[in-house]
Design a protein around this motif. Structure first.
Motif, PDB file in Angstrom:
ATOM      1  N   ALA A  36       0.825  -1.210   0.000  1.00  0.00           N
ATOM      2  CA  ALA A  36       0.000   0.000   0.000  1.00  0.00           C
ATOM      3  C   ALA A  36       0.862   1.264   0.000  1.00  0.00           C
ATOM      4  CB  ALA A  36      -0.931  -0.006   1.205  1.00  0.00           C
ATOM      5  N   ASP A  37       2.009   1.243   0.663  1.00  0.00           N
ATOM      6  CA  ASP A  37       2.881   2.409   0.773  1.00  0.00           C
ATOM      7  C   ASP A  37       4.297   1.991   0.406  1.00  0.00           C
ATOM      8  OD1 ASP A  37       4.060   4.829   1.329  1.00  0.00           O
ATOM      9  OD2 ASP A  37       3.940   4.605   3.503  1.00  0.00           O
ATOM     10  N   ALA A  38       4.706   2.301  -0.818  1.00  0.00           N
ATOM     11  CA  ALA A  38       6.023   1.880  -1.303  1.00  0.00           C
ATOM     12  C   ALA A  38       7.157   2.561  -0.528  1.00  0.00           C
ATOM     13  CB  ALA A  38       6.159   2.176  -2.783  1.00  0.00           C
ATOM     14  N   GLY A  39       6.891   3.686   0.116  1.00  0.00           N
ATOM     15  CA  GLY A  39       7.913   4.397   0.872  1.00  0.00           C
ATOM     16  C   GLY A  39       8.138   3.817   2.257  1.00  0.00           C
ATOM     17  N   ASP A  40       7.304   2.885   2.671  1.00  0.00           N
ATOM     18  CA  ASP A  40       7.422   2.276   3.995  1.00  0.00           C
ATOM     19  C   ASP A  40       8.623   1.348   4.032  1.00  0.00           C
ATOM     20  OD1 ASP A  40       6.656   1.715   6.627  1.00  0.00           O
ATOM     21  OD2 ASP A  40       5.552  -0.073   6.008  1.00  0.00           O
ATOM     22  N   ILE A  41       9.444   1.490   5.070  1.00  0.00           N
ATOM     23  CA  ILE A  41      10.641   0.662   5.225  1.00  0.00           C
ATOM     24  C   ILE A  41      10.522  -0.099   6.532  1.00  0.00           C
ATOM     25  CG2 ILE A  41      13.142   0.645   5.504  1.00  0.00           C
ATOM     26  CD1 ILE A  41      13.199   3.245   3.893  1.00  0.00           C
ATOM     27  N   ARG A  42      10.731  -1.397   6.481  1.00  0.00           N
ATOM     28  CA  ARG A  42      10.680  -2.233   7.666  1.00  0.00           C
ATOM     29  C   ARG A  42      11.958  -2.051   8.469  1.00  0.00           C
ATOM     30  NH1 ARG A  42      11.365  -8.596   8.014  1.00  0.00           N
ATOM     31  NH2 ARG A  42      10.661  -8.892  10.129  1.00  0.00           N
ATOM     32  N   THR A  43      11.815  -1.787   9.760  1.00  0.00           N
ATOM     33  CA  THR A  43      12.987  -1.653  10.618  1.00  0.00           C
ATOM     34  C   THR A  43      12.937  -2.709  11.703  1.00  0.00           C
ATOM     35  OG1 THR A  43      11.857  -0.054  12.011  1.00  0.00           O
ATOM     36  CG2 THR A  43      13.197   0.839  10.249  1.00  0.00           C
ATOM     37  N   VAL A  44      14.065  -3.365  11.914  1.00  0.00           N
ATOM     38  CA  VAL A  44      14.184  -4.382  12.946  1.00  0.00           C
ATOM     39  C   VAL A  44      15.428  -4.066  13.751  1.00  0.00           C
ATOM     40  CG1 VAL A  44      14.486  -6.832  13.422  1.00  0.00           C
ATOM     41  CG2 VAL A  44      13.079  -6.113  11.498  1.00  0.00           C
ATOM     42  N   GLN A  45      15.262  -3.912  15.058  1.00  0.00           N
ATOM     43  CA  GLN A  45      16.397  -3.615  15.916  1.00  0.00           C
ATOM     44  C   GLN A  45      16.802  -4.894  16.638  1.00  0.00           C
ATOM     45  OE1 GLN A  45      15.697  -0.551  18.769  1.00  0.00           O
ATOM     46  NE2 GLN A  45      17.810  -0.459  19.411  1.00  0.00           N
ATOM     47  N   ARG A  46      18.013  -5.358  16.376  1.00  0.00           N
ATOM     48  CA  ARG A  46      18.489  -6.599  16.980  1.00  0.00           C
ATOM     49  C   ARG A  46      19.404  -6.340  18.171  1.00  0.00           C
ATOM     50  NH1 ARG A  46      17.124 -11.000  13.912  1.00  0.00           N
ATOM     51  NH2 ARG A  46      16.552 -10.546  11.787  1.00  0.00           N
ATOM     52  N   SER A  47      20.071  -5.180  18.170  1.00  0.00           N
ATOM     53  CA  SER A  47      20.943  -4.871  19.295  1.00  0.00           C
ATOM     54  C   SER A  47      20.909  -3.367  19.557  1.00  0.00           C
ATOM     55  CB  SER A  47      22.376  -5.329  19.024  1.00  0.00           C
ATOM     56  OG  SER A  47      22.912  -4.624  17.921  1.00  0.00           O
ATOM     57  N   ALA A  48      21.263  -3.006  20.759  1.00  0.00           N
ATOM     58  CA  ALA A  48      21.319  -1.608  21.154  1.00  0.00           C
ATOM     59  C   ALA A  48      22.570  -1.399  21.987  1.00  0.00           C
ATOM     60  CB  ALA A  48      20.078  -1.231  21.943  1.00  0.00           C
ATOM     61  N   GLU A  49      23.098  -0.188  21.925  1.00  0.00           N
ATOM     62  CA  GLU A  49      24.301   0.111  22.673  1.00  0.00           C
ATOM     63  C   GLU A  49      23.921   0.795  23.979  1.00  0.00           C
ATOM     64  OE1 GLU A  49      28.445   2.467  21.906  1.00  0.00           O
ATOM     65  OE2 GLU A  49      27.452   1.490  20.222  1.00  0.00           O
ATOM     66  N   VAL A  50      24.297   0.168  25.089  1.00  0.00           N
ATOM     67  CA  VAL A  50      24.015   0.709  26.411  1.00  0.00           C
ATOM     68  C   VAL A  50      25.338   0.839  27.159  1.00  0.00           C
ATOM     69  CG1 VAL A  50      22.799   0.323  28.596  1.00  0.00           C
ATOM     70  CG2 VAL A  50      21.749  -0.393  26.451  1.00  0.00           C
ATOM     71  N   ASP A  51      25.671   2.058  27.530  1.00  0.00           N
ATOM     72  CA  ASP A  51      26.941   2.336  28.225  1.00  0.00           C
ATOM     73  C   ASP A  51      28.140   1.838  27.429  1.00  0.00           C
ATOM     74  OD1 ASP A  51      25.577   3.535  30.332  1.00  0.00           O
ATOM     75  OD2 ASP A  51      25.362   1.632  31.406  1.00  0.00           O
ATOM     76  N   GLY A  52      28.088   1.965  26.110  1.00  0.00           N
ATOM     77  CA  GLY A  52      29.200   1.557  25.267  1.00  0.00           C
ATOM     78  C   GLY A  52      29.283   0.071  25.002  1.00  0.00           C
ATOM     79  N   ILE A  53      28.298  -0.712  25.469  1.00  0.00           N
ATOM     80  CA  ILE A  53      28.299  -2.153  25.274  1.00  0.00           C
ATOM     81  C   ILE A  53      27.085  -2.540  24.456  1.00  0.00           C
ATOM     82  CG2 ILE A  53      28.221  -4.405  26.419  1.00  0.00           C
ATOM     83  CD1 ILE A  53      29.374  -3.005  28.910  1.00  0.00           C
ATOM     84  N   LYS A  54      27.319  -3.309  23.387  1.00  0.00           N
ATOM     85  CA  LYS A  54      26.200  -3.774  22.568  1.00  0.00           C
ATOM     86  C   LYS A  54      25.472  -4.909  23.278  1.00  0.00           C
ATOM     87  CE  LYS A  54      27.005  -2.680  17.795  1.00  0.00           C
ATOM     88  NZ  LYS A  54      27.120  -3.204  16.438  1.00  0.00           N
ATOM     89  N   GLN A  55      24.135  -4.785  23.349  1.00  0.00           N
ATOM     90  CA  GLN A  55      23.330  -5.799  23.988  1.00  0.00           C
ATOM     91  C   GLN A  55      22.178  -6.174  23.064  1.00  0.00           C
ATOM     92  OE1 GLN A  55      22.059  -4.107  27.683  1.00  0.00           O
ATOM     93  NE2 GLN A  55      24.023  -4.425  28.673  1.00  0.00           N
ATOM     94  N   ALA A  56      21.796  -7.445  23.103  1.00  0.00           N
ATOM     95  CA  ALA A  56      20.672  -7.915  22.296  1.00  0.00           C
ATOM     96  C   ALA A  56      19.366  -7.343  22.825  1.00  0.00           C
ATOM     97  CB  ALA A  56      20.606  -9.439  22.311  1.00  0.00           C
ATOM     98  N   VAL A  57      18.508  -6.926  21.890  1.00  0.00           N
ATOM     99  CA  VAL A  57      17.203  -6.390  22.259  1.00  0.00           C
ATOM    100  C   VAL A  57      16.219  -7.541  22.207  1.00  0.00           C
ATOM    101  CG1 VAL A  57      15.354  -4.812  21.624  1.00  0.00           C
ATOM    102  CG2 VAL A  57      17.738  -4.129  21.353  1.00  0.00           C
ATOM    103  N   VAL A  58      15.471  -7.712  23.284  1.00  0.00           N
ATOM    104  CA  VAL A  58      14.518  -8.816  23.351  1.00  0.00           C
ATOM    105  C   VAL A  58      13.147  -8.337  23.002  1.00  0.00           C
ATOM    106  CG1 VAL A  58      13.507 -10.586  24.815  1.00  0.00           C
ATOM    107  CG2 VAL A  58      15.888  -9.954  25.098  1.00  0.00           C
TER     108      VAL A  58
END
Length: 58
Positions: A36-58
């Protein structure tokens, strides 16, 4: 005891097909939105940086 009545128990859904079906339907709905909206982009966040350390997002 004569006034009690028994009913059949519902069968538990241990069928893998029934367990995957809602996720599959969710993905199909997402595909409808993309069509329906060709401009729509799927975003998936698998990790995030917390205090300089990458952690998996649940």
């Amino acid at each position: 005891m004569k006034s009690l009545s028994f009913t059949a128990m519902l069968e538990t859904a241990n069928d893998p097909v029934h367990m995957r079906r809602p996720k599959f339907i969710e993905k199909l709905d997402e595909q409808k939105l993309v069509l329906a909206d060709a401009g729509d982009i799927r975003t998936v966040q698998r990790s995030a940086e917390v205090d300089g350390i990458k952690q998996a997002v649940v």
